[in-house]
Motif scaffolding. Structure first.
Motif, PDB file in Angstrom:
ATOM      1  N   ARG A  41     -41.464 -34.769  19.933  1.00  0.00           N
ATOM      2  CA  ARG A  41     -42.578 -35.643  19.559  1.00  0.00           C
ATOM      3  C   ARG A  41     -43.345 -36.094  20.797  1.00  0.00           C
ATOM      4  NH1 ARG A  41     -39.164 -39.877  16.125  1.00  0.00           N
ATOM      5  NH2 ARG A  41     -37.763 -39.362  17.864  1.00  0.00           N
ATOM      6  N   ASP A  42     -42.633 -36.330  21.880  1.00  0.00           N
ATOM      7  CA  ASP A  42     -43.299 -36.688  23.135  1.00  0.00           C
ATOM      8  C   ASP A  42     -44.081 -35.504  23.692  1.00  0.00           C
ATOM      9  OD1 ASP A  42     -42.318 -39.253  22.997  1.00  0.00           O
ATOM     10  OD2 ASP A  42     -40.707 -38.953  24.441  1.00  0.00           O
ATOM     11  N   ILE A  43     -43.510 -34.304  23.582  1.00  0.00           N
ATOM     12  CA  ILE A  43     -44.234 -33.103  24.026  1.00  0.00           C
ATOM     13  C   ILE A  43     -45.546 -32.968  23.261  1.00  0.00           C
ATOM     14  CG2 ILE A  43     -44.195 -30.585  24.156  1.00  0.00           C
ATOM     15  CD1 ILE A  43     -41.144 -30.755  24.459  1.00  0.00           C
ATOM     16  N   GLY A  44     -45.467 -33.122  21.939  1.00  0.00           N
ATOM     17  CA  GLY A  44     -46.668 -32.982  21.113  1.00  0.00           C
ATOM     18  C   GLY A  44     -47.740 -33.993  21.468  1.00  0.00           C
ATOM     19  N   GLU A  45     -47.327 -35.226  21.732  1.00  0.00           N
ATOM     20  CA  GLU A  45     -48.313 -36.259  22.060  1.00  0.00           C
ATOM     21  C   GLU A  45     -48.931 -36.029  23.429  1.00  0.00           C
ATOM     22  OE1 GLU A  45     -48.754 -41.142  22.064  1.00  0.00           O
ATOM     23  OE2 GLU A  45     -46.932 -40.199  21.265  1.00  0.00           O
ATOM     24  N   ILE A  46     -48.111 -35.655  24.407  1.00  0.00           N
ATOM     25  CA  ILE A  46     -48.639 -35.385  25.750  1.00  0.00           C
ATOM     26  C   ILE A  46     -49.599 -34.193  25.702  1.00  0.00           C
ATOM     27  CG2 ILE A  46     -48.036 -34.623  28.081  1.00  0.00           C
ATOM     28  CD1 ILE A  46     -45.328 -36.184  27.581  1.00  0.00           C
ATOM     29  N   ALA A  47     -49.219 -33.157  24.952  1.00  0.00           N
ATOM     30  CA  ALA A  47     -50.101 -31.988  24.823  1.00  0.00           C
ATOM     31  C   ALA A  47     -51.443 -32.387  24.213  1.00  0.00           C
ATOM     32  CB  ALA A  47     -49.428 -30.914  23.971  1.00  0.00           C
ATOM     33  N   ALA A  48     -51.401 -33.226  23.183  1.00  0.00           N
ATOM     34  CA  ALA A  48     -52.646 -33.667  22.542  1.00  0.00           C
ATOM     35  C   ALA A  48     -53.510 -34.469  23.508  1.00  0.00           C
ATOM     36  CB  ALA A  48     -52.324 -34.500  21.301  1.00  0.00           C
ATOM     37  N   ILE A  49     -52.894 -35.335  24.284  1.00  0.00           N
ATOM     38  CA  ILE A  49     -53.633 -36.127  25.271  1.00  0.00           C
ATOM     39  C   ILE A  49     -54.330 -35.205  26.276  1.00  0.00           C
ATOM     40  CG2 ILE A  49     -53.360 -37.724  27.221  1.00  0.00           C
ATOM     41  CD1 ILE A  49     -51.118 -39.088  25.527  1.00  0.00           C
ATOM     42  N   GLU A  50     -53.621 -34.185  26.746  1.00  0.00           N
ATOM     43  CA  GLU A  50     -54.201 -33.245  27.708  1.00  0.00           C
ATOM     44  C   GLU A  50     -55.303 -32.402  27.072  1.00  0.00           C
ATOM     45  OE1 GLU A  50     -53.936 -32.260  31.195  1.00  0.00           O
ATOM     46  OE2 GLU A  50     -53.539 -34.401  30.988  1.00  0.00           O
ATOM     47  N   VAL A  68     -50.667 -30.786  16.357  1.00  0.00           N
ATOM     48  CA  VAL A  68     -51.710 -30.892  15.328  1.00  0.00           C
ATOM     49  C   VAL A  68     -51.838 -32.334  14.832  1.00  0.00           C
ATOM     50  CG1 VAL A  68     -52.366 -30.214  12.984  1.00  0.00           C
ATOM     51  CG2 VAL A  68     -51.519 -28.483  14.591  1.00  0.00           C
ATOM     52  N   GLU A  69     -50.714 -32.951  14.499  1.00  0.00           N
ATOM     53  CA  GLU A  69     -50.734 -34.329  13.985  1.00  0.00           C
ATOM     54  C   GLU A  69     -51.351 -35.290  14.993  1.00  0.00           C
ATOM     55  OE1 GLU A  69     -46.695 -35.151  13.017  1.00  0.00           O
ATOM     56  OE2 GLU A  69     -46.657 -33.785  11.293  1.00  0.00           O
ATOM     57  N   GLN A  70     -50.985 -35.146  16.253  1.00  0.00           N
ATOM     58  CA  GLN A  70     -51.506 -36.054  17.278  1.00  0.00           C
ATOM     59  C   GLN A  70     -52.992 -35.836  17.533  1.00  0.00           C
ATOM     60  OE1 GLN A  70     -50.138 -38.642  18.840  1.00  0.00           O
ATOM     61  NE2 GLN A  70     -48.196 -38.435  17.766  1.00  0.00           N
ATOM     62  N   LEU A  71     -53.437 -34.595  17.461  1.00  0.00           N
ATOM     63  CA  LEU A  71     -54.868 -34.323  17.618  1.00  0.00           C
ATOM     64  C   LEU A  71     -55.670 -34.923  16.472  1.00  0.00           C
ATOM     65  CD1 LEU A  71     -54.803 -30.608  18.837  1.00  0.00           C
ATOM     66  CD2 LEU A  71     -55.547 -32.596  20.172  1.00  0.00           C
ATOM     67  N   VAL A  72     -55.165 -34.783  15.251  1.00  0.00           N
ATOM     68  CA  VAL A  72     -55.846 -35.355  14.086  1.00  0.00           C
ATOM     69  C   VAL A  72     -55.939 -36.866  14.221  1.00  0.00           C
ATOM     70  CG1 VAL A  72     -55.681 -35.727  11.593  1.00  0.00           C
ATOM     71  CG2 VAL A  72     -55.243 -33.448  12.542  1.00  0.00           C
ATOM     72  N   LYS A  73     -54.867 -37.503  14.676  1.00  0.00           N
ATOM     73  CA  LYS A  73     -54.866 -38.961  14.875  1.00  0.00           C
ATOM     74  C   LYS A  73     -55.946 -39.395  15.862  1.00  0.00           C
ATOM     75  CE  LYS A  73     -50.006 -40.077  13.926  1.00  0.00           C
ATOM     76  NZ  LYS A  73     -48.741 -40.588  14.534  1.00  0.00           N
ATOM     77  N   ARG A  74     -56.275 -38.502  16.787  1.00  0.00           N
ATOM     78  CA  ARG A  74     -57.258 -38.821  17.817  1.00  0.00           C
ATOM     79  C   ARG A  74     -58.662 -38.354  17.449  1.00  0.00           C
ATOM     80  NH1 ARG A  74     -52.371 -38.832  19.921  1.00  0.00           N
ATOM     81  NH2 ARG A  74     -51.942 -40.108  21.779  1.00  0.00           N
ATOM     82  N   GLY A  75     -58.830 -37.914  16.210  1.00  0.00           N
ATOM     83  CA  GLY A  75     -60.158 -37.573  15.729  1.00  0.00           C
ATOM     84  C   GLY A  75     -60.690 -36.230  16.164  1.00  0.00           C
ATOM     85  N   ALA A  76     -59.800 -35.328  16.605  1.00  0.00           N
ATOM     86  CA  ALA A  76     -60.249 -34.021  17.070  1.00  0.00           C
ATOM     87  C   ALA A  76     -60.550 -33.091  15.904  1.00  0.00           C
ATOM     88  CB  ALA A  76     -59.187 -33.398  17.962  1.00  0.00           C
ATOM     89  N   ASP A  77     -61.402 -32.129  16.151  1.00  0.00           N
ATOM     90  CA  ASP A  77     -61.687 -31.050  15.205  1.00  0.00           C
ATOM     91  C   ASP A  77     -60.645 -29.964  15.470  1.00  0.00           C
ATOM     92  OD1 ASP A  77     -62.734 -29.203  13.502  1.00  0.00           O
ATOM     93  OD2 ASP A  77     -64.580 -28.855  14.635  1.00  0.00           O
TER      94      ASP A  77
END
Length: 289
Positions: free
Chosen positions: A169-178, A17-26
């Motif tokens: 934290r790496d899992i969360g960021e990779i998931a957000a990127i995908e 969630v945090e990584q998606l928000v950082k990337r401007g996702a809804d």
């Protein structure tokens, strides 16, 4: 459009969630307990349960991309299949599913076998998904930090084959990127699998040596005792889960969790930085003691 995250208050989900928000996702977060929903501003929190079809239908309305994470519970497999079928009914064509590395190898371990069954459904139903296959979470060792510091041993029976431990934290960021990659694609992308591993493959003795360096005093690895591990776990978790964990540890000893060639380089490129190491995790844990 909207990306929905299940398991949003958990160890991995909150990072997604945090990584998606950082990337401007809804972002929409599906939670069972709204009181635990401490998310960044702008996240749409919805209450629901993966066994409650009506709540899922409501939560998935207007969603374009799904992050599916299931907790280790007795009905994990059923929860995942229901969620994916409701997503399919809702027209969601972009999915990221959190499975586990070697799900096709640890066939006698309940929560691994269940995840492999979900992978098979995704594949056979022709669903467009990224299947993330993480190795052992470094963060699992938060639960045994007091044993390490108080008794001078690293008690997890992880063996001598080695585990490619990864930071959540790496899992969360990779998931957000995908999720973003799938969300922003003009057309739904085909299925792919990504092993999620850390920068090193560590044995029990390796981990004990890292703790020795970090703490500045000897930390021993007492050896491999899955039966004793199960007995200890039964003090604070249900017997079925303790047995599941024992079966997993037995496969640690015989198989390990070994990356495939190129896994580390692929993830490093995806993140644009090095993967976090177990030493980083241990140092941070020691500092917060």
């Amino acid at each position: 459009m909207t990306i929905i995250v299940t398991g949003a208050t958990g160890t991995v989900g909150r990072h997604v969630v945090e990584q998606l928000v950082k990337r401007g996702a809804d972002v929409r977060a599906l939670v069972r307990d709204v009181s635990k929903a401490d998310f960044p501003a702008g996240v749409d929190v919805v209450q629901g349960d993966l066994l409650d079809v009506d709540s899922l239908r409501s939560a998935f309305a207007g969603v374009s991309t799904l992050f599916l994470l299931n907790a280790v519970v007795p009905d994990e497999y059923t929860q995942a299949l229901i969620a994916l079928n409701v997503a399919r009914e809702a027209g969601i064509e972009r999915i990221v599913y959190l499975s586990v590395i070697h799900s096709d190898l640890y066939v006698n371990v309940p929560h691994f076998a269940g995840k492999f069954g979900v992978e098979r459904m995704i594949e056979q139903m022709g669903m467009n998904a990224t299947i993330l296959r993480p190795a052992y979470f470094m963060d699992n060792d938060v639960t045994i930090k007091d044993v390490v510091t108080g008794y001078g041993i690293y008690p997890m029976p992880i063996g001598s084959k080695g585990l490619a431990m990864i930071d959540t934290r790496d899992i969360g960021e990779i998931a957000a990127i995908e999720l973003i990659r799938r969300e922003r694609s003009a057309t739904p992308l085909p299925i792919n699998r990504i092993n999620l591993v850390g920068p090193e493959t560590l044995t029990g003795r390796d981990v004990a040596a890292i703790w020795t360096d970090v703490l500045g005093r000897p930390i021993a690895y007492p050896g491999d005792d899955p039966a004793g591990f199960e007995k200890n776990l039964r003090q604070f978790m249900p017997s079925w889960m303790a047995f599941d964990m024992r079966l997993m540890s037995e496969r640690f000893l015989t198989e390990g969790m070994i990356p495939e060639a190129g896994d580390v380089e692929r993830l490093t490129t995806l993140l644009g930085r090095p993967l976090r190491s177990y030493r980083d995790f241990a140092s941070g844990s020691a500092a917060s003691a």
